[in-house]
Design a protein around this motif. Structure first.
Motif, PDB file in Angstrom:
ATOM      1  N   LEU A 138      31.405  -6.315   3.259  1.00  0.00           N
ATOM      2  CA  LEU A 138      31.081  -7.045   2.318  1.00  0.00           C
ATOM      3  C   LEU A 138      29.735  -6.788   1.076  1.00  0.00           C
ATOM      4  CD1 LEU A 138      32.786  -9.092  -0.025  1.00  0.00           C
ATOM      5  CD2 LEU A 138      31.621 -10.684   1.297  1.00  0.00           C
ATOM      6  N   ALA A 139      28.838  -6.950   2.137  1.00  0.00           N
ATOM      7  CA  ALA A 139      27.557  -7.146   1.401  1.00  0.00           C
ATOM      8  C   ALA A 139      27.729  -4.946   1.206  1.00  0.00           C
ATOM      9  CB  ALA A 139      26.507  -6.739   2.357  1.00  0.00           C
ATOM     10  N   VAL A 140      27.467  -4.883   1.843  1.00  0.00           N
ATOM     11  CA  VAL A 140      27.760  -2.929   1.303  1.00  0.00           C
ATOM     12  C   VAL A 140      28.436  -2.719   0.023  1.00  0.00           C
ATOM     13  CG1 VAL A 140      28.525  -0.827   1.917  1.00  0.00           C
ATOM     14  CG2 VAL A 140      27.735  -1.996   4.019  1.00  0.00           C
ATOM     15  N   ILE A 141      29.782  -3.567  -0.025  1.00  0.00           N
ATOM     16  CA  ILE A 141      30.798  -3.300  -1.486  1.00  0.00           C
ATOM     17  C   ILE A 141      30.199  -4.068  -2.694  1.00  0.00           C
ATOM     18  CG2 ILE A 141      32.309  -3.838  -2.560  1.00  0.00           C
ATOM     19  CD1 ILE A 141      33.835  -3.334   0.207  1.00  0.00           C
ATOM     20  N   LEU A 142      29.321  -5.179  -1.891  1.00  0.00           N
ATOM     21  CA  LEU A 142      28.360  -6.114  -3.558  1.00  0.00           C
ATOM     22  C   LEU A 142      27.169  -5.129  -3.393  1.00  0.00           C
ATOM     23  CD1 LEU A 142      28.634  -9.488  -2.365  1.00  0.00           C
ATOM     24  CD2 LEU A 142      30.071  -8.581  -3.905  1.00  0.00           C
ATOM     25  N   TYR A 143      26.286  -4.227  -2.861  1.00  0.00           N
ATOM     26  CA  TYR A 143      25.593  -3.486  -2.830  1.00  0.00           C
ATOM     27  C   TYR A 143      25.736  -2.474  -4.213  1.00  0.00           C
ATOM     28  CZ  TYR A 143      21.101  -1.485  -2.663  1.00  0.00           C
ATOM     29  OH  TYR A 143      19.728  -0.893  -2.670  1.00  0.00           O
ATOM     30  N   GLY A 144      27.119  -1.840  -3.938  1.00  0.00           N
ATOM     31  CA  GLY A 144      27.299  -0.952  -3.967  1.00  0.00           C
ATOM     32  C   GLY A 144      27.821  -1.092  -6.390  1.00  0.00           C
ATOM     33  N   VAL A 145      28.410  -2.051  -5.920  1.00  0.00           N
ATOM     34  CA  VAL A 145      28.842  -2.697  -7.588  1.00  0.00           C
ATOM     35  C   VAL A 145      27.598  -3.129  -8.237  1.00  0.00           C
ATOM     36  CG1 VAL A 145      30.038  -4.560  -7.850  1.00  0.00           C
ATOM     37  CG2 VAL A 145      31.240  -4.108  -6.303  1.00  0.00           C
ATOM     38  N   TYR A 146      26.769  -3.502  -7.565  1.00  0.00           N
ATOM     39  CA  TYR A 146      25.153  -3.711  -7.846  1.00  0.00           C
ATOM     40  C   TYR A 146      25.344  -2.579  -8.515  1.00  0.00           C
ATOM     41  CZ  TYR A 146      20.369  -4.882  -8.741  1.00  0.00           C
ATOM     42  OH  TYR A 146      18.880  -4.570  -8.637  1.00  0.00           O
ATOM     43  N   LEU A 147      24.450  -1.019  -7.898  1.00  0.00           N
ATOM     44  CA  LEU A 147      24.103  -0.529  -7.933  1.00  0.00           C
ATOM     45  C   LEU A 147      24.807   0.063  -9.079  1.00  0.00           C
ATOM     46  CD1 LEU A 147      22.880   1.347  -4.607  1.00  0.00           C
ATOM     47  CD2 LEU A 147      21.627   0.464  -6.589  1.00  0.00           C
ATOM     48  N   PHE A 148      25.949  -0.362  -9.339  1.00  0.00           N
ATOM     49  CA  PHE A 148      26.842   0.525 -10.404  1.00  0.00           C
ATOM     50  C   PHE A 148      27.072  -0.323 -11.535  1.00  0.00           C
ATOM     51  CE2 PHE A 148      31.112   0.985 -13.069  1.00  0.00           C
ATOM     52  CZ  PHE A 148      31.075   2.100 -12.940  1.00  0.00           C
ATOM     53  N   VAL A 149      27.072  -1.323 -11.715  1.00  0.00           N
ATOM     54  CA  VAL A 149      26.916  -1.976 -12.952  1.00  0.00           C
ATOM     55  C   VAL A 149      25.479  -2.833 -13.770  1.00  0.00           C
ATOM     56  CG1 VAL A 149      28.210  -4.659 -14.044  1.00  0.00           C
ATOM     57  CG2 VAL A 149      29.517  -3.307 -11.855  1.00  0.00           C
ATOM     58  N   GLY A 150      25.149  -3.246 -12.345  1.00  0.00           N
ATOM     59  CA  GLY A 150      23.886  -3.699 -12.164  1.00  0.00           C
ATOM     60  C   GLY A 150      22.489  -3.425 -12.641  1.00  0.00           C
ATOM     61  N   VAL A 151      22.444  -1.735 -12.134  1.00  0.00           N
ATOM     62  CA  VAL A 151      21.462  -0.845 -11.778  1.00  0.00           C
ATOM     63  C   VAL A 151      21.028   0.228 -13.127  1.00  0.00           C
ATOM     64  CG1 VAL A 151      19.405   0.771 -11.306  1.00  0.00           C
ATOM     65  CG2 VAL A 151      20.245  -1.498 -10.109  1.00  0.00           C
ATOM     66  N   PHE A 152      22.409   0.802 -12.888  1.00  0.00           N
ATOM     67  CA  PHE A 152      22.944   2.155 -13.683  1.00  0.00           C
ATOM     68  C   PHE A 152      23.643   1.856 -14.779  1.00  0.00           C
ATOM     69  CE2 PHE A 152      27.199   4.981 -15.109  1.00  0.00           C
ATOM     70  CZ  PHE A 152      25.532   6.102 -15.568  1.00  0.00           C
ATOM     71  N   VAL A 153      24.203   0.585 -15.021  1.00  0.00           N
ATOM     72  CA  VAL A 153      25.249   0.016 -16.924  1.00  0.00           C
ATOM     73  C   VAL A 153      24.645  -0.838 -17.064  1.00  0.00           C
ATOM     74  CG1 VAL A 153      27.100  -0.725 -17.576  1.00  0.00           C
ATOM     75  CG2 VAL A 153      27.364   0.521 -15.797  1.00  0.00           C
TER      76      VAL A 153
END
Lengths: 72, 675
Positions: B274-289
C-alpha cells in the motif's frame, strides 16, 4: 465456535448465520449454512478474507463473530 | 429490427419515469455484480455519446446511451435486486422498467453471479447472459459449458473477454434473442395470481421478497422476511445445481495475479505494498502533475499568456493602471513600474510600447487595476472570469485528470476492494467503513472532487463523517505544496508538531462523531475481484468521462465562489473582514496582522492562503500555528458550495461554521502552548 476465531489456513463449515437483513446478503453471495470455507488471510484487527470456492470475500470481525462454524 | 417488449407490462408508472426516457424506444438494461466488466459492454454499445445523470432523489449515477433503435442503461453493480442500499434501489427501478435485461456475469464467479441471473429470470424479464472473463476462467482452469448453461437457464448465453473486445459482436444478437427463462412453476403461478394487485411479475416477486418500497407503491404490505429467505435459499440451491452441471474446475495452480491479490491483503506485505502504491500515486499526481505539469499550464500558459492577453484586451478601452514587477533569477522582485492609462491602452500606444519594452525578455508578475468596479469584478485581481478560467482549466483540470487516471488504474486492477479490506479496521475508529479510504485519499488531490466521491459510501452517517473530515483536516494538493515548502523552512520539529496536531485532530473528530451520531458503522462484507492488468483504452475512457462530469458539475461553483470574493473585494468588505479578524490573529494566534490577508485569501483558494505566509517572516512555531489554523480553516469556496449541495444547507453550514470555530480554537491553543 465463532467464525471470528478462525486462523489463517483453517477450513471450516458454516453452521449458523445470524438472523435479519445480513442473512439475506450472506445467502446471496453463497455463504450459507453447510458451506465449507477456508481462511485465506486474517488481518490485525480481525478482518477476515475467506475463500469460498473461487471467490474471495472479506468481512469484518464484527460480522464474523455473529457466524457460527465447526472445524473440519 | 422488431422493437421488443415485455409480456407483462407494468400497469402503473414506475418512478424511473423521472429519468427522461423515450417511451417509443425499447430499453436495454445492463445488469451485473460489481467488477464484472459491465462498463466495457456499455462502452461497446454506447459509442461516443453517453448521458450520465443522478438518479432522481439519490446521488447514484446512471448512464444512458442510444444503441440502434434502443435506449441502453448502465446500472450500478449489485449482488441482487432488492432495497438494501441506494445502488440497489436505483438498479431495481431501472430493471423493472426495462424491456431487455443483458446480465453480465463473471465466468470465474458464476457461483456468486448466477444468483442475480436467476432472480432476473424469476422476475419474468427477457434476459440475455454475457459470461465475461472467459480468458481468466481458462487460466484458472475453470471450464464453463455455455450451451448447457443456456439450456439450464432457458435464456441465450454468450461468452466474452470484454476487455479485449472478444465476443462483443455477439451482444447484438443476444439482445434480439433475449427471452424469458426457466422459472419455478409454483412460484410463477403465484406471481401471476398477484398481477391484479401488482403491476408486473417482477414487482410481484419483489413484494414476496419483502421489498417494502415496491409493496407500498401498490398499497399492499410486503411479505414476511421469512418468505424472502425461503425464496433466496431455494434460488441459491437451484443455482448450485446448475453450477454442478455446467462448471467443472480442474485444480488450480498458484498464479501471479492470484498471488498478487493475496499479497495485497496479507498483514505482512499488504501495508508495505500500500505504501509503495501510494508513493507511486504521489509521484505521479503530487510531483509530476501538481508541480511539473501545473507549472507549465498554470504559470506559463494560464497566467502568463491567457490571463495576460484577456486583461490587456480589456484594458484597451478602459481606464487602467498596469503594474509590472520584473523578477530576477531567484524569483525576487528586481524593479517595479506602474503604467497609467486613463483612457485605455489603445489611446496611448507610446506608453504601451514602453511597457512592452520594460517587460520583454524578463520573468514578470503583473497586475491590471481597472477604474471601473464591474471590470474589477470580472477581470481584476480576483476577477470571476480570469481567476476561474486559470484555476479551472490550467490548474484543476490537469490535477483532476491525473487523479482520476490513477483511480481508474487502481479500480480496473481490482486493488480498491483489497485496499478497503486492509484499512477497514483502522477507519472504523473514526466511524468509517473501509470503502471511505477512496474519498479520503482523493481529498489530498482536491477536496471538492473528494466531497463528490463520498457518494459511494453506503450510509448517510458515513457520508457526513467523511465530508467533515475532508473539509476540516485534509489539505488538498494545491495547499499541500505550499505547506510543505513552509514547513521545510520551519524545520523538522515544526513539521512533526504540525503533522501530529492535524493527525490527532482528525482522529479525535472522527471518534467523537462516531460516538455521537446515531446509528452504527455499516459492516464490511466485500467481494474481492481477481487482480488484472488494466487496459489503457478503458482506463482512458473512464478518466475522460469522470473528469468531464466532475468539471461540468463543479465549474459553476468555482465561478460563483470567485464572484463572491470579487464582490467582497470591490465593495470593500474584504478589508473590513480582515480588519475584524485582526485582533483574533494578533492576540490569540500571535501572528502578524498581515496574516489576515492570507486567511481570507484561503477562502478563495486554499493555496493562496498558505502562499500568503511566505512574506510574513514567521518563526518556526508561528508557522506551525498559522498552518494548523489554515489547514483546519474553511475549505475553498468551491468545495463549500459542493458540500452544501451534497449534504444539504443545514448540515453543510454546521460543518462549515464548526470548522471555522475549531480551526481558530485549535490553532490558538497550539500558538498559546508553543509560543
Amino acid at each position: 465456535m465463532q467464525l471470528s476465531t478462525i486462523r489463517k489456513g483453517m477450513r471450516v463449515r458454516i453452521e449458523q448465520l445470524p438472523q435479519g437483513e445480513m442473512r439475506s446478503q450472506f445467502i446471496r453471495i453463497g455463504l450459507m449454512e453447510g458451506v465449507t470455507v477456508s481462511c485465506l488471510e486474517k488481518l490485525p484487527g480481525g478482518t477476515i478474507v475467506l475463500g469460498l470456492h473461487h471467490q474471495e470475500v472479506a468481512l469484518s470481525d464484527e460480522l464474523a463473530s455473529a457466524i457460527l462454524i465447526s472445524r473440519l | 429490427m422488431e422493437p421488443v417488449s415485455t409480456q407483462h407490462r407494468p400497469h402503473k408508472h414506475l418512478r424511473t419515469d423521472a429519468i427522461p426516457t423515450d417511451p417509443l424506444k425499447p430499453k436495454i438494461v445492463l445488469v451485473g455484480n460489481p467488477n464484472v466488466g459491465k462498463s466495457v459492454v456499455f462502452n461497446y454499445l454506447s459509442g461516443l455519446y453517453v448521458d450520465v445523470s443522478n438518479f432522481p432523489g439519490t446521488t447514484v449515477e446512471v448512464s444512458k446511451a442510444s444503441y440502434l433503435g434502443y435506449e441502453v442503461f448502465d446500472t450500478p453493480g449489485i449482488y441482487g435486486v432488492s432495497s438494501f442500499n441506494d445502488e440497489e434501489r436505483v438498479a431495481r427501478d431501472i430493471i423493472l422498467n426495462g424491456d431487455v435485461i443483458i446480465n453480465i456475469v463473471d465466468a470465474v464467479h458464476l457461483e456468486r453471479d448466477l444468483f442475480l441471473t436467476q432472480q432476473l429470470i424469476d422476475m419474468g424479464k427477457r434476459v440475455g447472459v454475457v459470461v465475461n472473463m472467459m480468458d481468466e476462467a481458462r487460466r484458472q482452469r475453470i471450464s464453463v459449458d455455455l450451451e448447457l448453461l443456456e439450456k439450464e437457464l432457458g435464456v441465450p448465453v454468450i461468452g466474452t473477454v470484454a476487455i479485449k473486445r472478444k465476443g462483443l459482436e455477439e451482444v447484438h444478437e443476444l439482445i434480439v434473442r433475449a427471452s424469458e427463462g426457466i422459472q419455478n412453476r409454483a412460484l410463477h403461478a403465484e406471481l401471476h395470481r398477484m398481477l391484479s394487485t401488482v403491476g408486473s411479475q417482477g414487482e410481484a416477486l419483489l413484494v414476496l421478497e419483502g421489498d417494502a418500497i415496491v409493496a407500498d407503491r401498490h398499497g399492499i404490505p410486503p411479505a414476511d422476511i421469512s418468505r424472502r429467505e425461503e425464496l433466496y435459499i431455494d434460488r441459491r440451491n437451484r443455482v448450485n445445481r446448475i453450477l454442478q452441471r455446467t462448471v467443472s474446475d480442474m485444480e488450480t495452480g498458484k498464479r501471479l495475479s492470484a498471488m498478487l491479490g493475496r499479497i495485497a491483503v496479507s498483514p505482512l506485505f499488504g501495508f508495505p505494498l500500500l505504501a509503495v502504491i501510494l508513493y507511486g500515486v504521489y509521484l505521479f499526481v503530487g510531483v509530476f502533475v501538481a508541480q511539473d505539469v501545473v507549472e507549465i499550464t498554470e504559470g506559463r500558459i494560464g497566467k502568463g499568456i491567457v490571463e495576460y492577453h484577456i486583461k490587456s484586451w480589456v484594458a484597451r478601452n478602459a481606464a487602467t493602471t498596469v503594474s509590472i514587477d520584473v523578477l530576477d533569477a531567484e524569483g525576487d522582485v528586481e524593479t517595479s513600474r506602474d503604467f497609467r492609462f486613463p483612457d485605455g491602452t489603445k489611446a496611448d500606444p507610446g506608453q504601451w510600447q514602453d511597457l512592452r519594452e520594460f517587460r520583454d525578455g524578463h520573468d514578470i508578475e503583473f497586475g491590471f487595476t481597472y477604474d471601473n468596479p464591474w471590470l474589477v469584478l470580472f477581470f481584476g485581481e480576483f476577477g470571476a472570469v480570469t481567476m476561474t478560467l486559470t484555476y479551472l482549466v490550467f490548474l484543476l483540470l490537469p490535477l483532476v485528470l491525473g487523479f482520476y487516471f490513477a483511480l481508474s488504474v487502481l479500480e480496473d486492477s481490482g486493488y480498491l476492494p483489497r485496499l478497503a479490506t486492509l484499512v477497514d479496521r483502522a477507519l472504523r475508529v473514526i466511524g468509517l467503513n473501509g470503502r471511505a479510504v477512496i474519498p479520503l485519499i482523493l481529498g489530498f488531490g482536491c477536496v471538492t472532487m473528494a466531497t463528490i466521491t463520498t457518494r459511494l459510501l453506503g450510509a448517510q452517517r458515513e457520508k457526513t463523517i467523511a465530508t467533515t473530515i475532508l473539509q476540516l483536516a485534509i489539505p488538498c494538493s494545491a495547499q499541500l505544496g505550499v505547506i510543505a515548502a513552509l514547513l521545510a523552512t520551519a524545520g523538522p520539529q515544526a513539521t512533526l508538531i504540525y503533522s501530529a496536531v492535524i493527525f490527532s485532530f482528525l482522529v479525535a473528530v472522527g471518534t467523537i462523531m462516531n460516538r455521537s451520531l446515531p446509528g452504527k458503522i455499516s459492516p464490511l462484507l466485500i467481494d474481492l475481484p481477481h487482480m488484472r492488468l488494466p487496459q489503457l483504452n478503458n482506463v482512458t475512457k473512464k478518466t475522460l468521462y469522470k473528469t468531464y462530469f466532475f468539471m461540468k458539475e463543479a465549474s459553476p461553483w468555482f465561478f460563483i465562489g470567485a464572484l463572491v470574493v470579487s464582490i467582497l473585494q470591490v465593495t470593500g468588505s474584504l478589508v473590513r473582514i480582515m480588519g475584524a479578524l485582526e485582533p483574533l490573529l494578533v492576540g490569540w494566534l500571535q501572528l502578524p496582522r498581515e496574516a489576515a490577508t492570507a486567511f481570507v485569501m484561503g477562502l478563495v483558494r486554499r493555496d493562496f492562503g498558505a502562499a500568503g505566509m511566505f512574506h510574513l517572516d514567521l518563526s518556526a512555531f508561528q508557522t506551525v500555528a498559522a498552518l494548523v489554523t489554515l489547514t483546519l480553516f474553511v475549505p475553498c469556496v468551491a468545495s463549500l458550495m459542493v458540500m452544501l449541495k451534497e449534504r444539504g444547507v443545514r448540515e453543510g453550514m454546521v460543518i462549515w461554521i464548526g470548522s471555522l470555530i475549531l480551526a481558530l480554537t485549535v490553532g490558538g491553543l497550539v500558538s498559546q502552548i508553543l509560543i
